[in-house]
Design a protein around this motif. Structure first.
Motif, short mmCIF file in Angstrom:
data_model
loop_
_atom_site.label_atom_id
_atom_site.label_comp_id
_atom_site.label_asym_id
_atom_site.label_seq_id
_atom_site.Cartn_x
_atom_site.Cartn_y
_atom_site.Cartn_z
N PRO A 192 0.82 -1.22 0.00
CA PRO A 192 0.00 0.00 0.00
C PRO A 192 0.85 1.27 0.00
O PRO A 192 0.47 2.27 -0.60
N HIS A 193 2.00 1.25 0.66
CA HIS A 193 2.89 2.42 0.66
C HIS A 193 4.17 2.15 -0.14
O HIS A 193 5.26 2.49 0.29
N GLY A 194 4.02 1.54 -1.30
CA GLY A 194 5.19 1.20 -2.12
C GLY A 194 5.70 2.43 -2.87
O GLY A 194 5.31 2.68 -4.01
N VAL A 209 -0.59 4.64 -8.73
CA VAL A 209 0.09 5.93 -8.52
C VAL A 209 -0.72 6.72 -7.50
O VAL A 209 -1.89 7.01 -7.71
N ASP A 210 -0.08 7.03 -6.37
CA ASP A 210 -0.73 7.77 -5.28
C ASP A 210 0.07 9.04 -5.10
O ASP A 210 1.26 9.01 -4.74
N MET A 211 -0.55 10.18 -5.35
CA MET A 211 0.18 11.45 -5.37
C MET A 211 -0.68 12.58 -4.78
O MET A 211 -1.90 12.49 -4.76
N SER A 220 -3.36 17.82 -1.16
CA SER A 220 -4.36 17.00 -1.85
C SER A 220 -3.84 15.56 -1.84
O SER A 220 -2.68 15.32 -1.49
N ASP A 221 -4.70 14.62 -2.22
CA ASP A 221 -4.32 13.20 -2.18
C ASP A 221 -5.24 12.45 -3.14
O ASP A 221 -6.48 12.59 -3.05
N MET A 222 -4.66 11.69 -4.06
CA MET A 222 -5.47 10.96 -5.05
C MET A 222 -4.68 9.73 -5.52
O MET A 222 -3.46 9.78 -5.63
N ALA A 280 -6.10 -3.88 3.44
CA ALA A 280 -5.23 -3.90 4.62
C ALA A 280 -5.13 -2.58 5.36
O ALA A 280 -4.25 -2.40 6.20
N HIS A 281 -6.00 -1.63 5.06
CA HIS A 281 -5.93 -0.35 5.78
C HIS A 281 -7.32 0.26 5.88
O HIS A 281 -8.30 -0.36 5.46
N SER A 282 -7.39 1.46 6.44
CA SER A 282 -8.70 2.08 6.61
C SER A 282 -9.17 2.68 5.27
O SER A 282 -8.38 2.86 4.35
N LEU A 283 -10.46 3.03 5.22
CA LEU A 283 -11.02 3.51 3.94
C LEU A 283 -10.48 4.88 3.56
O LEU A 283 -10.35 5.18 2.37
N GLY A 284 -10.15 5.70 4.55
CA GLY A 284 -9.67 7.04 4.18
C GLY A 284 -9.41 7.89 5.41
O GLY A 284 -9.41 7.39 6.54
N HIS A 285 -9.24 9.17 5.17
CA HIS A 285 -8.82 10.08 6.24
C HIS A 285 -9.16 11.51 5.86
O HIS A 285 -9.33 11.82 4.67
N GLY A 286 -9.22 12.38 6.87
CA GLY A 286 -9.33 13.80 6.59
C GLY A 286 -7.99 14.30 6.08
O GLY A 286 -6.95 13.66 6.26
N VAL A 291 -1.38 15.55 5.72
CA VAL A 291 -2.00 14.59 4.79
C VAL A 291 -2.97 13.70 5.54
O VAL A 291 -4.07 13.41 5.04
N HIS A 292 -2.60 13.27 6.71
CA HIS A 292 -3.49 12.43 7.52
C HIS A 292 -3.97 13.23 8.71
O HIS A 292 -3.20 13.55 9.61
N GLU A 293 -5.23 13.62 8.69
CA GLU A 293 -5.79 14.23 9.87
C GLU A 293 -7.23 13.75 10.05
O GLU A 293 -7.72 12.95 9.25
N ILE A 316 -11.42 8.87 0.00
CA ILE A 316 -12.07 7.55 -0.04
C ILE A 316 -11.12 6.69 -0.86
O ILE A 316 -10.94 6.95 -2.06
N GLU A 317 -10.46 5.71 -0.24
CA GLU A 317 -9.39 4.99 -0.95
C GLU A 317 -9.32 3.50 -0.58
O GLU A 317 -8.34 3.06 0.01
N PRO A 318 -10.33 2.75 -0.98
CA PRO A 318 -10.21 1.30 -0.74
C PRO A 318 -9.13 0.70 -1.63
O PRO A 318 -8.80 1.25 -2.69
N VAL A 328 -4.42 -3.11 -6.16
CA VAL A 328 -5.22 -2.04 -6.76
C VAL A 328 -5.61 -1.08 -5.63
O VAL A 328 -5.99 -1.52 -4.54
N ARG A 329 -5.52 0.22 -5.89
CA ARG A 329 -6.15 1.20 -5.00
C ARG A 329 -6.72 2.31 -5.87
O ARG A 329 -6.09 2.71 -6.87
N ILE A 330 -7.90 2.77 -5.51
CA ILE A 330 -8.52 3.88 -6.23
C ILE A 330 -8.95 4.87 -5.16
O ILE A 330 -9.62 4.50 -4.19
N GLU A 331 -8.54 6.13 -5.34
CA GLU A 331 -8.78 7.13 -4.29
C GLU A 331 -9.27 8.43 -4.88
O GLU A 331 -8.69 8.98 -5.80
N ASP A 332 -10.35 8.93 -4.28
CA ASP A 332 -10.83 10.27 -4.62
C ASP A 332 -10.75 11.17 -3.40
O ASP A 332 -10.84 10.72 -2.26
C1 LIG Z 1 2.34 8.45 3.23
S1 LIG Z 1 0.95 9.38 2.79
C2 LIG Z 1 0.00 8.19 1.90
C3 LIG Z 1 -1.17 8.80 1.24
C4 LIG Z 1 -2.11 7.72 0.83
N1 LIG Z 1 -3.12 8.18 -0.06
C5 LIG Z 1 -2.75 7.10 2.03
O1 LIG Z 1 -3.28 7.80 2.87
N2 LIG Z 1 -2.76 5.74 2.13
C6 LIG Z 1 -2.19 4.82 1.19
C7 LIG Z 1 -2.81 3.50 1.52
C8 LIG Z 1 -3.34 3.59 2.89
C9 LIG Z 1 -3.53 5.06 3.16
C10 LIG Z 1 -3.07 5.32 4.56
O2 LIG Z 1 -1.90 5.50 4.82
N3 LIG Z 1 -4.03 5.30 5.47
C11 LIG Z 1 -3.82 5.44 6.88
C12 LIG Z 1 -4.66 6.62 7.37
C13 LIG Z 1 -4.24 4.18 7.61
O3 LIG Z 1 -3.75 4.01 8.75
O4 LIG Z 1 -5.03 3.40 7.11
#
Ligand SMILES: CSCC[C@H](N)C(=O)N1CCC[C@H]1C(=O)N[C@@H](C)C(=O)O
Length: 352
Positions: A192-194, A209-211, A220-222, A280-286, A291-293, A316-318, A328-332
């Protein structure tokens, strides 16, 4: 109410007289100063002071209308001591180190120091119009850069060359990359964080591609997963399942919905396709100054207590990650509006 007024109201509800802030994001939120790693902010009943050092004197004059005191510790702490004596001050327990707290106690023996709790987290969760505009502008740029770089995602190109092109174009536009760009192709898609590596993309790969762009301090995050050539039917099936979960979760966004329930909705769809364990992770974040709040869109491992409100900006990024195979990951990027949602990310998605 401005964020400073909200902070003052929250401090008074908590029985606090003021706050000593050390996190760069909160310093920026309240003062506009963009080098918070080398600054502190003191909020007292009498006023607000930005503390930073001589390297930033001109910058502080340009970026904030708050009074600044230019010095380095311990002169900053000695200067503040007169203002904080006898006060109850809040601090950011998730940011201030134990050593820094000890130092405050040494210099301010007459001050009671208490953790601020979730006050600033809560203020930051709902964005004001200027914050939404900054995030929207960051995403417009990210969409534009993705469209420019999309033709490069083909067999024979290294992941890191794609990341480099994205970063270059963001920088040239006066922005920065919000985080280390993820380009995960073929079997690396199972990470997921490759972050982008030297791997050369091959025919039949899916490439994730996650940018994000950081503009005026806001992120921003997509994510888009792109097919190179003709991926096999197994990968296409995974792609369609993730897309179904993603679209269903986006369509369910509106004020009053529990963040944890959105995660469950997407997770149930993936589970129905036999991919529950692969998510393997949560659906998304604020998202905002960081970036993560909050709010976290999480139903497992400490489910999120948050309920969506208009003005939140969330992702929203399942995803589905299959070790040895790919992912596969798709995020809006989604703004919660009064009557539902607005998708801020407009980059085209594959239909496989
Ligand atoms: C290192 S910033 C990664 C940005 C990315 N869009 C992202 O937030 N990801 C990638 C896959 C999982 C997700 C993430 O890190 N989610 C966190 C909030 C979690 O703990 O699930």
């Amino acid at each position: 109410m401005t964020q400073l007024e909200q902070l003052r109201a929250g401090l008074s509800r908590a029985g606090l007289d003021g706050a000593w802030l050390s996190s760069p994001a909160n310093i920026r939120l309240l003062s506009g100063f963009s080098s918070g790693a080398d600054a502190k902010l003191l909020v007292t009943p009498g006023g607000v002071t930005l503390y930073t050092d001589a390297r930033y004197e001109v910058q502080a004059g340009e970026e904030t209308r708050l009074p600044s005191f230019i010095a380095r510790p311990p002169a900053t702490l000695e200067h503040a001591a007169a203002q904080v004596d006898g006060l109850r001050l809040g601090f950011e327990a998730d940011h201030l180190t134990v050593a820094a707290l000890d130092e405050l106690r040494t210099y301010w023996p007459g001050t009671t120091l208490e953790p601020l709790g979730t006050l600033l987290r809560d203020i930051r969760t709902v964005k004001d119009a200027a914050e939404i505009e900054a995030i929207r502008d960051a995403q417009v740029l990210a969409d534009q850069v993705f469209a420019e770089v999309r033709p490069l995602i083909r067999a024979g190109v290294r992941e890191l060359d794609i990341a480099l092109e994205i970063e270059l174009r963001l920088r040239r536009a006066g922005a920065a990359s919000a985080f280390d760009i993820i380009v995960a192709s073929g079997p690396r898609g199972a990470m997921p964080h490759g972050v982008a590596s030297e791997r050369v993309i091959e025919d039949g790969d899916l490439v994730t591609v996650d940018m994000g762009a950081r503009l005026r301090g806001y992120n921003s995050d997509m994510t888009r997963t792109v097919a190179v050539g003709e991926p096999g039917e197994d990968l296409r099936r995974v792609y369609r399942a993730v897309l179904e979960a993603e679209e269903a979760a986006v369509q369910a966004v509106r004020p009053g919905v529990r963040a944890a329930d959105l995660d469950t909705l997407a997770r149930d769809i993936l589970t129905g396709h036999g991919l529950g364990e692969a998510f393997a992770h949560s659906l998304g974040h604020g998202i905002g100054l960081e970036v993560h709040e909050a709010p976290g869109l999480r139903s497992l491992h400490q489910p999120s207590p948050d309920v969506l409100q208009a003005g939140m900006v969330i992702t929203i990024e399942p995803g589905a990650y299959l070790p040895g195979v790919g992912g596969v990951r798709i995020e809006d990027l989604v703004l919660v509006t009064e009557d539902g949602y607005e998708v801020l990310s407009h980059s085209e998605k594959e239909r496989l």
